[in-house]
Design a protein around this motif. Sequence first.
Motif, PDB file in Angstrom:
ATOM      1  N   ARG A  21     -44.616  -1.887  42.049  1.00  0.00           N
ATOM      2  CA  ARG A  21     -45.583  -2.909  41.641  1.00  0.00           C
ATOM      3  C   ARG A  21     -46.684  -3.042  42.682  1.00  0.00           C
ATOM      4  O   ARG A  21     -46.440  -2.904  43.875  1.00  0.00           O
ATOM      5  N   LYS A  22     -47.891  -3.350  42.200  1.00  0.00           N
ATOM      6  CA  LYS A  22     -48.986  -3.574  43.125  1.00  0.00           C
ATOM      7  C   LYS A  22     -48.812  -4.898  43.862  1.00  0.00           C
ATOM      8  O   LYS A  22     -49.214  -5.035  45.019  1.00  0.00           O
ATOM      9  N   ARG A  23     -48.211  -5.883  43.174  1.00  0.00           N
ATOM     10  CA  ARG A  23     -47.844  -7.142  43.814  1.00  0.00           C
ATOM     11  C   ARG A  23     -46.640  -7.701  43.083  1.00  0.00           C
ATOM     12  O   ARG A  23     -46.351  -7.334  41.949  1.00  0.00           O
ATOM     13  N   GLY A  24     -45.903  -8.593  43.761  1.00  0.00           N
ATOM     14  CA  GLY A  24     -44.738  -9.199  43.138  1.00  0.00           C
ATOM     15  C   GLY A  24     -45.117  -9.958  41.880  1.00  0.00           C
ATOM     16  O   GLY A  24     -46.218 -10.496  41.760  1.00  0.00           O
ATOM     17  N   THR A  25     -44.169 -10.023  40.924  1.00  0.00           N
ATOM     18  CA  THR A  25     -44.442 -10.600  39.611  1.00  0.00           C
ATOM     19  C   THR A  25     -43.318 -11.531  39.195  1.00  0.00           C
ATOM     20  O   THR A  25     -42.146 -11.184  39.313  1.00  0.00           O
ATOM     21  N   VAL A  26     -43.664 -12.704  38.694  1.00  0.00           N
ATOM     22  CA  VAL A  26     -42.686 -13.614  38.101  1.00  0.00           C
ATOM     23  C   VAL A  26     -42.653 -13.348  36.597  1.00  0.00           C
ATOM     24  O   VAL A  26     -43.674 -13.448  35.922  1.00  0.00           O
ATOM     25  N   VAL A  27     -41.471 -12.988  36.091  1.00  0.00           N
ATOM     26  CA  VAL A  27     -41.310 -12.625  34.683  1.00  0.00           C
ATOM     27  C   VAL A  27     -40.450 -13.678  33.988  1.00  0.00           C
ATOM     28  O   VAL A  27     -39.365 -14.012  34.486  1.00  0.00           O
ATOM     29  N   PRO A  28     -40.878 -14.209  32.856  1.00  0.00           N
ATOM     30  CA  PRO A  28     -40.066 -15.207  32.157  1.00  0.00           C
ATOM     31  C   PRO A  28     -38.745 -14.615  31.659  1.00  0.00           C
ATOM     32  O   PRO A  28     -38.662 -13.442  31.293  1.00  0.00           O
ATOM     33  N   VAL A  29     -37.715 -15.448  31.648  1.00  0.00           N
ATOM     34  CA  VAL A  29     -36.421 -15.100  31.050  1.00  0.00           C
ATOM     35  C   VAL A  29     -36.281 -15.975  29.805  1.00  0.00           C
ATOM     36  O   VAL A  29     -36.162 -17.197  29.910  1.00  0.00           O
ATOM     37  N   ASP A  30     -36.322 -15.369  28.618  1.00  0.00           N
ATOM     38  CA  ASP A  30     -36.205 -16.162  27.407  1.00  0.00           C
ATOM     39  C   ASP A  30     -34.735 -16.462  27.113  1.00  0.00           C
ATOM     40  O   ASP A  30     -33.838 -16.046  27.838  1.00  0.00           O
ATOM     41  N   ASP A  31     -34.485 -17.193  26.033  1.00  0.00           N
ATOM     42  CA  ASP A  31     -33.119 -17.633  25.731  1.00  0.00           C
ATOM     43  C   ASP A  31     -32.165 -16.451  25.531  1.00  0.00           C
ATOM     44  O   ASP A  31     -31.011 -16.499  25.956  1.00  0.00           O
ATOM     45  N   GLU A  32     -32.638 -15.389  24.874  1.00  0.00           N
ATOM     46  CA  GLU A  32     -31.771 -14.241  24.619  1.00  0.00           C
ATOM     47  C   GLU A  32     -31.394 -13.524  25.905  1.00  0.00           C
ATOM     48  O   GLU A  32     -30.227 -13.156  26.096  1.00  0.00           O
ATOM     49  N   LEU A  33     -32.358 -13.327  26.789  1.00  0.00           N
ATOM     50  CA  LEU A  33     -32.045 -12.669  28.053  1.00  0.00           C
ATOM     51  C   LEU A  33     -31.163 -13.566  28.918  1.00  0.00           C
ATOM     52  O   LEU A  33     -30.228 -13.087  29.566  1.00  0.00           O
ATOM     53  N   ALA A  34     -31.437 -14.869  28.914  1.00  0.00           N
ATOM     54  CA  ALA A  34     -30.606 -15.793  29.676  1.00  0.00           C
ATOM     55  C   ALA A  34     -29.159 -15.749  29.187  1.00  0.00           C
ATOM     56  O   ALA A  34     -28.212 -15.679  29.982  1.00  0.00           O
ATOM     57  N   GLU A  35     -28.969 -15.772  27.877  1.00  0.00           N
ATOM     58  CA  GLU A  35     -27.625 -15.697  27.299  1.00  0.00           C
ATOM     59  C   GLU A  35     -26.923 -14.404  27.706  1.00  0.00           C
ATOM     60  O   GLU A  35     -25.735 -14.403  28.059  1.00  0.00           O
ATOM     61  N   THR A  36     -27.663 -13.301  27.688  1.00  0.00           N
ATOM     62  CA  THR A  36     -27.094 -12.000  28.039  1.00  0.00           C
ATOM     63  C   THR A  36     -26.714 -11.946  29.515  1.00  0.00           C
ATOM     64  O   THR A  36     -25.652 -11.414  29.876  1.00  0.00           O
ATOM     65  N   LEU A  37     -27.558 -12.502  30.379  1.00  0.00           N
ATOM     66  CA  LEU A  37     -27.268 -12.490  31.807  1.00  0.00           C
ATOM     67  C   LEU A  37     -26.100 -13.415  32.150  1.00  0.00           C
ATOM     68  O   LEU A  37     -25.269 -13.086  33.014  1.00  0.00           O
ATOM     69  N   VAL A  38     -26.011 -14.554  31.490  1.00  0.00           N
ATOM     70  CA  VAL A  38     -24.875 -15.468  31.733  1.00  0.00           C
ATOM     71  C   VAL A  38     -23.564 -14.792  31.353  1.00  0.00           C
ATOM     72  O   VAL A  38     -22.558 -14.891  32.064  1.00  0.00           O
ATOM     73  N   ARG A  39     -23.580 -14.094  30.235  1.00  0.00           N
ATOM     74  CA  ARG A  39     -22.374 -13.375  29.804  1.00  0.00           C
ATOM     75  C   ARG A  39     -21.972 -12.321  30.830  1.00  0.00           C
ATOM     76  O   ARG A  39     -20.796 -12.151  31.132  1.00  0.00           O
ATOM     77  N   TRP A  40     -22.963 -11.622  31.390  1.00  0.00           N
ATOM     78  CA  TRP A  40     -22.664 -10.630  32.425  1.00  0.00           C
ATOM     79  C   TRP A  40     -22.148 -11.302  33.694  1.00  0.00           C
ATOM     80  O   TRP A  40     -21.133 -10.883  34.264  1.00  0.00           O
ATOM     81  N   LEU A  41     -22.797 -12.356  34.136  1.00  0.00           N
ATOM     82  CA  LEU A  41     -22.395 -12.998  35.382  1.00  0.00           C
ATOM     83  C   LEU A  41     -21.002 -13.615  35.282  1.00  0.00           C
ATOM     84  O   LEU A  41     -20.321 -13.784  36.291  1.00  0.00           O
ATOM     85  N   SER A  42     -20.565 -13.909  34.084  1.00  0.00           N
ATOM     86  CA  SER A  42     -19.228 -14.490  33.927  1.00  0.00           C
ATOM     87  C   SER A  42     -18.122 -13.493  34.260  1.00  0.00           C
ATOM     88  O   SER A  42     -16.984 -13.889  34.521  1.00  0.00           O
TER      89      SER A  42
END
Length: 354
Positions: A221-242
């Motif tokens: 990346r040319k500079r750091g980027t803040v990327v939104p996490v929508d509900d579907e990605l949040a749900e998927t990441l929570v399932r993984w972190l569990s």
Amino acid sequence: MSAAARDDAGVEDDPVGYFLEDMELHGKSERTRAEYGRVLRRFETFLATAGSGPAGGASDPADASHRDCMAFVHDLRRDPDLADSTTATYAAYLHRFYAYMTQVGAFEANPMALVMEELDERIDTDPTRREISVPRMREFVGGVSHPLERALVVTLLKTGMRVGELCNLDLRDLTLDRELPGYALGGRAQLDGRPDSLYVASDPSVGERYNGEERTASNKRKRGTVVPVDDELAETLVRWLSIRPDAASPAEPLFVGTGSGWGERLTPEQVARVVRDHASDAGWYEAGAGATENVTPHYFRHFFTTHLRDRTGDRGVVKYLRGDVAGDIIDTYTHNWGDNVRETYERHVYSLLE
């Protein structure tokens, strides 16, 4: 026919045919050769049509000047059936044709070199690339059941990040608007006040220590980027972190191994293997096929770019999320992150979960 006879006859009588034959000898797929052939034959027809190019223009590719090539690109732009990105890709085909013919000594120069300096090809929408609809991709994601593998696939598809950037994510790069016992998420100043977000840094480089761990991939990346996490990605990441194993590294990677290399940061090669296995099951990957035909982690970046750009109509937001812009442009999106980037993203991002 001897090689010398083939060279003499092929270049003089049919340079496009000569080039396409060499593409076949180099192992290019029939589909790729057909796409090149269609564009190059169109260029031949353009040159041979009286009055189509600038005054005094050439009548065949071997004699074409940069003005002839510019006139052809201009003609493509006027075609209502061609998007700007497709025009850029067609121009790239012509550029590669001339570059190759110059390299082998068949032509004296590449008249497309100057033309290409004026074109922006940073967003890759090569028409030879496999095109997958959102509903079909949704079916594909539905077939990925393992929490880690689904998290990898959905994160790539929802963010458009590179596979190396995915592997370099640490827990501190993620914020979620919910409690997860046992996890200390976030920690980045860039994420303050921005729940449900990922921070993709520009710093990590392969072989260098970053956040206490030597990295196996670089972020581009040319500079750091803040990327939104929508509900579907949040749900998927929570399932993984569990089910995520304790990490072997004090950097606390977001994605770690659950088989061999238990608890160790995943590498781009491991992620590519996961994607390849599922793509093969879907009929989207074939050994020996070209990069534009096989579905890989990089294809997911193409999918994100194409579908989100088409839905938003905002090329700037998509470039910001991809990490392709710097300077005052990215400063504008960073300043208006909540009102512009997040709102635009959440309103238009495609659904991937059934």
